[in-house]
Design a protein around this motif. Structure first.
Motif, mmCIF file in Angstrom:
data_model
loop_
_atom_site.group_PDB
_atom_site.id
_atom_site.type_symbol
_atom_site.label_atom_id
_atom_site.label_comp_id
_atom_site.label_asym_id
_atom_site.label_seq_id
_atom_site.Cartn_x
_atom_site.Cartn_y
_atom_site.Cartn_z
ATOM 1 N N LEU A 1 0.813 -1.218 0.000
ATOM 2 C CA LEU A 1 0.000 0.000 0.000
ATOM 3 C C LEU A 1 0.845 1.266 0.000
ATOM 4 O O LEU A 1 0.334 2.361 0.193
ATOM 5 C CB LEU A 1 -0.930 -0.001 1.223
ATOM 6 C CG LEU A 1 -2.013 -1.086 1.239
ATOM 7 C CD1 LEU A 1 -2.756 -1.084 2.561
ATOM 8 C CD2 LEU A 1 -2.992 -0.885 0.081
ATOM 9 N N SER A 2 2.132 1.120 -0.233
ATOM 10 C CA SER A 2 3.045 2.271 -0.163
ATOM 11 C C SER A 2 3.213 2.989 -1.499
ATOM 12 O O SER A 2 3.838 4.044 -1.563
ATOM 13 C CB SER A 2 4.422 1.820 0.332
ATOM 14 O OG SER A 2 5.025 0.935 -0.601
ATOM 15 N N ALA A 3 2.678 2.422 -2.573
ATOM 16 C CA ALA A 3 2.830 3.022 -3.902
ATOM 17 C C ALA A 3 1.484 2.986 -4.619
ATOM 18 O O ALA A 3 0.600 2.201 -4.265
ATOM 19 C CB ALA A 3 3.880 2.260 -4.713
ATOM 20 N N PRO A 4 1.294 3.822 -5.639
ATOM 21 C CA PRO A 4 0.016 3.826 -6.363
ATOM 22 C C PRO A 4 -0.221 2.510 -7.094
ATOM 23 O O PRO A 4 0.702 1.772 -7.431
ATOM 24 C CB PRO A 4 0.186 4.983 -7.359
ATOM 25 C CG PRO A 4 1.286 5.818 -6.809
ATOM 26 C CD PRO A 4 2.207 4.873 -6.104
ATOM 27 N N TRP A 5 -1.505 2.249 -7.358
ATOM 28 C CA TRP A 5 -1.896 1.141 -8.229
ATOM 29 C C TRP A 5 -1.940 1.702 -9.649
ATOM 30 O O TRP A 5 -2.856 2.414 -10.025
ATOM 31 C CB TRP A 5 -3.251 0.598 -7.798
ATOM 32 C CG TRP A 5 -3.855 -0.424 -8.738
ATOM 33 C CD1 TRP A 5 -3.265 -1.018 -9.818
ATOM 34 C CD2 TRP A 5 -5.186 -0.944 -8.678
ATOM 35 N NE1 TRP A 5 -4.137 -1.880 -10.432
ATOM 36 C CE2 TRP A 5 -5.321 -1.861 -9.760
ATOM 37 C CE3 TRP A 5 -6.266 -0.740 -7.830
ATOM 38 C CZ2 TRP A 5 -6.524 -2.546 -9.999
ATOM 39 C CZ3 TRP A 5 -7.447 -1.425 -8.062
ATOM 40 C CH2 TRP A 5 -7.569 -2.319 -9.143
ATOM 41 N N ASN A 6 -0.904 1.372 -10.417
ATOM 42 C CA ASN A 6 -0.793 1.851 -11.789
ATOM 43 C C ASN A 6 -1.285 0.790 -12.778
ATOM 44 O O ASN A 6 -1.425 -0.380 -12.431
ATOM 45 C CB ASN A 6 0.667 2.205 -12.114
ATOM 46 C CG ASN A 6 1.128 3.447 -11.379
ATOM 47 O OD1 ASN A 6 0.554 4.514 -11.545
ATOM 48 N ND2 ASN A 6 2.156 3.299 -10.559
ATOM 49 N N THR A 7 -1.512 1.184 -14.002
ATOM 50 C CA THR A 7 -1.933 0.250 -15.038
ATOM 51 C C THR A 7 -0.734 -0.545 -15.544
ATOM 52 O O THR A 7 0.385 -0.028 -15.611
ATOM 53 C CB THR A 7 -2.572 0.982 -16.220
ATOM 54 O OG1 THR A 7 -1.635 1.930 -16.728
ATOM 55 C CG2 THR A 7 -3.835 1.692 -15.809
ATOM 56 N N LEU A 8 -0.991 -1.804 -15.890
ATOM 57 C CA LEU A 8 0.053 -2.625 -16.499
ATOM 58 C C LEU A 8 0.213 -2.302 -17.983
ATOM 59 O O LEU A 8 1.288 -2.446 -18.544
ATOM 60 C CB LEU A 8 -0.284 -4.109 -16.353
ATOM 61 C CG LEU A 8 -0.054 -4.741 -14.983
ATOM 62 C CD1 LEU A 8 -0.526 -6.187 -14.995
ATOM 63 C CD2 LEU A 8 1.400 -4.665 -14.584
ATOM 64 N N LEU A 9 -0.881 -1.878 -18.618
ATOM 65 C CA LEU A 9 -0.881 -1.625 -20.054
ATOM 66 C C LEU A 9 -1.271 -0.182 -20.336
ATOM 67 O O LEU A 9 -1.856 0.498 -19.480
ATOM 68 C CB LEU A 9 -1.886 -2.545 -20.764
ATOM 69 C CG LEU A 9 -1.753 -4.047 -20.554
ATOM 70 C CD1 LEU A 9 -2.937 -4.754 -21.204
ATOM 71 C CD2 LEU A 9 -0.448 -4.570 -21.123
ATOM 72 N N ASP A 10 -0.970 0.265 -21.517
ATOM 73 C CA ASP A 10 -1.574 1.501 -21.991
ATOM 74 C C ASP A 10 -3.078 1.271 -22.054
ATOM 75 O O ASP A 10 -3.541 0.221 -22.497
ATOM 76 C CB ASP A 10 -1.038 1.840 -23.389
ATOM 77 C CG ASP A 10 -1.596 3.151 -23.900
ATOM 78 O OD1 ASP A 10 -2.775 3.140 -24.299
ATOM 79 O OD2 ASP A 10 -0.877 4.153 -23.908
ATOM 80 N N LYS A 11 -3.862 2.232 -21.606
ATOM 81 C CA LYS A 11 -5.307 2.012 -21.501
ATOM 82 C C LYS A 11 -5.933 1.614 -22.833
ATOM 83 O O LYS A 11 -6.939 0.907 -22.872
ATOM 84 C CB LYS A 11 -5.992 3.253 -20.925
ATOM 85 C CG LYS A 11 -5.760 3.407 -19.433
ATOM 86 C CD LYS A 11 -6.678 4.450 -18.819
ATOM 87 C CE LYS A 11 -6.494 4.501 -17.303
ATOM 88 N NZ LYS A 11 -7.396 5.473 -16.665
ATOM 89 N N LYS A 12 -5.358 2.043 -23.932
ATOM 90 C CA LYS A 12 -5.899 1.674 -25.241
ATOM 91 C C LYS A 12 -5.696 0.192 -25.537
ATOM 92 O O LYS A 12 -6.373 -0.370 -26.390
ATOM 93 C CB LYS A 12 -5.228 2.520 -26.331
ATOM 94 C CG LYS A 12 -5.586 3.997 -26.264
ATOM 95 C CD LYS A 12 -4.898 4.768 -27.387
ATOM 96 C CE LYS A 12 -5.249 6.246 -27.303
ATOM 97 N NZ LYS A 12 -4.573 7.028 -28.378
#
Length: 538
Positions: free
Chosen positions: A210-221
């Motif tokens: 919980l110490s870092a943001p939850w980012n996307t693995l892929l480009d949203k497209k």
């Protein structure tokens, strides 16, 4: 005396011979059950273009996939699903009639137990045990078949997803505690946490994740799902919190505590971390006696309820889970040995599409108000039999529960009350069928619906009237997703066996969730659980 001595020697020799023969039964070193909470069958394939080679794809390529596995009861919810998988039984027999059900006239949670005490925490999360489960699990049978030499452990974020699969006599069952951010248990199992659990909790992995943001693995497209679908129809990770990735987990951790971990993909990660620690700590799969590890990944359910089945967030969760499963399988290869363990992957239930998502596509759907139904049912019953107060006590699990004590005290005709409730429910535009549970077998219902109601009905713990909503309707509201119905979106689940004793392949022959436990029992050459109604899949 000589005869007695000879008989004793002969019996001892026979016992030794049988023991040796028992040791020669071919079995894997370890059986691992991996249940993915709320995983629809189609998730195996929907996100396949973005899966790696070592997770879901490896299971499908190297394992045997039962492509048409269905749940044979309603309501299709977490507690029942996990119980069914490991007992091969149904609520009518095993006693777990819902996540919550009525016991002795009172609403109870499936694993609540006031007679035990928390271990590893002071929170109420530790007052839990499997005592409401009436039958044995495959783990219980494995322990008895090996004179308790086999080790059985359950691990999950949710208490019910660890406790019910582990059964009555495991070596341990552990679940996540929102108060401490660690895994806990109860005095049903032990008086203190094992050293390995303390060591695991001391790592403070919840803080790390919980110490870092939850980012996307892929480009949203690149995602299969649409960001617009999520934006239009879904709530967010918590009430009032937008879930559009990236998500600020440190801020949410400060606001909501460790419980926010459940609503992120990293809840699955820490669960599989704990599973590895259990293998190490309990020395699972290290000798000639087969052990069993029951693991459930619960975050998929929490996230699904919040963002629905058509969101970037749920897809991202499954892509991360795919990586975690790949790492877990690699670990098992190294620790236990490739081909030395048997693993199965399944789910406790599926999930429905969001109602607004469906209606935007001109597909009939909607939300059903269970609280409103309780009010109009009491009005209808009062008008029919003139009660002194409300006799409809609960509407939950798509069932109507009546206050039987009040009905008996007033000398009311229970059959008339149920008939009045059924008649009023049938006037509700969202209701497809309403049926008196005691008359299900003779009701004009499709067989696919009828046998599920019968299997799900527990005389002591279920409601007295079953409500079957029209397809696409649920009591969850217009945000996120829900489950619990008989329909394929809720009852068609994945089932893949891989490893020891399994020949790769696939079949679309229909089988049921109840077939998992007897299949494991047949492979291990042990007795099926005491309430098992399923058949081995071969």
């Amino acid at each position: 005396m000589k005869l007695k001595t000879l008989l004793f020697i002969a019996a001892s020799a026979l016992t030794c011979t049988m023991a040796k023969a028992g040791q020669q039964v071919a079995r894997p070193k370890l059986v691992v059950g991996l249940v993915i909470d709320q995983m629809r069958w189609d998730y195996l394939y929907r996100y396949m273009p973005h899966y790696g080679e070592g997770g879901f794809k490896r299971l499908l390529k190297q394992g045997y996939s039962c492509e048409n596995t269905r749940i044979p009861y309603v309501p299709s919810v977490t507690a029942i699903g996990h119980s069914c998988i490991y007992t091969g039984s149904v609520p009518s027999i095993h006693g777990i009639a819902g996540n919550n059900f009525v016991k002795n006239g009172q609403k109870v949670y499936c694993t609540d137990d006031a007679t035990v005490r928390p271990v590893g925490t002071t929170s109420k999360a530790g007052y839990m045990s499997p005592r409401n489960l009436w039958v044995t699990t495959i783990g219980d049978e494995l322990r008895m078949a090996t004179n308790d030499q086999a080790k059985v452990v359950g691990v999950a974020l949710k208490d019910r997803s660890s406790i019910l699969p582990a059964g009555h006599n495991p070596n341990g069952a552990y679940w996540f505690d929102d108060a401490t951010g660690g895994f806990i248990t109860s005095t049903y199992y032990t008086s203190k946490l094992p050293a390995w659990v303390k060591t695991f909790n001391a790592q403070k992995l919840a803080d790390k994740y919980l110490s870092a943001p939850w980012n996307t693995l892929l480009d949203k497209k690149a995602y299969t799902q649409s960001t617009a679908d999520r934006t239009n129809y879904e709530d967010g990770i918590q009430p009032g919190v937008e879930a559009t990735l990236p998500l600020n987990l440190p801020a949410l951790r400060k606001q909501y505590g460790y419980g926010i971990l459940r609503h992120t993909p990293f809840g699955n990660t820490i669960t599989l971390d704990m599973a590895k620690a259990a293998i190490e700590g309990e020395a699972l799969g290290t000798d000639s006696v087969t052990d069993l590890l029951a693991v459930s990944c619960s975050s998929t359910d929490y996230i699904g309820h919040q963002v629905g089945t058509n969101a970037v967030e749920i897809e991202d969760t499954y892509l991360r889970l795919d990586r975690d499963i790949a790492a877990f399988l690699d670990y098992l290869d190294q620790k236990v040995g490739r081909g030395e363990y048997l693993i199965f992957l399944s789910a406790d239930h599926g999930a429905s599409n969001n109602a607004l998502y469906l209606t935007d596509r001109r597909i009939p759907a909607g939300s059903w108000d269970s609280d409103g139904a309780k009010r109009y049912l009491n009005e209808a019953v009062n008008a029919a039999v003139h009660t002194n107060g409300n006799v409809v006590s609960h509407v939950m699990n798509n069932q109507v529960f009546f206050d039987r004590k009040a009905i008996a005290a007033q000398g009311l005709d229970f059959d008339r009350i149920k008939a009045a409730a059924v008649q009023r429910l049938e006037q509700d535009s969202a209701v497809l069928y309403a049926v008196d549970m005691a008359k299900t077998a003779t009701s004009a219902l499709p067989d696919e619906v009828k046998f599920r109601i019968i299997n799900g009905y527990n005389r002591e713990r279920s409601g007295d009237v079953q409500i079957v909503l029209k397809p696409g309707f649920s009591a969850h509201g217009l945000k996120g997703t829900d489950h619990g119905a008989w329909n394929p979106y809720d009852t068609h689940i994945p089932l893949v066996f891989m490893g020891w004793g399994v020949t790769p392949g696939a079949s679309t022959r229909q089988c049921y969730m109840t077939d998992i436990a007897p299949t494991i029992a047949a492979l291990l050459h042990i007795q099926a659980p005491s309430g098992c109604v399923g058949q081995p899949i071969f």
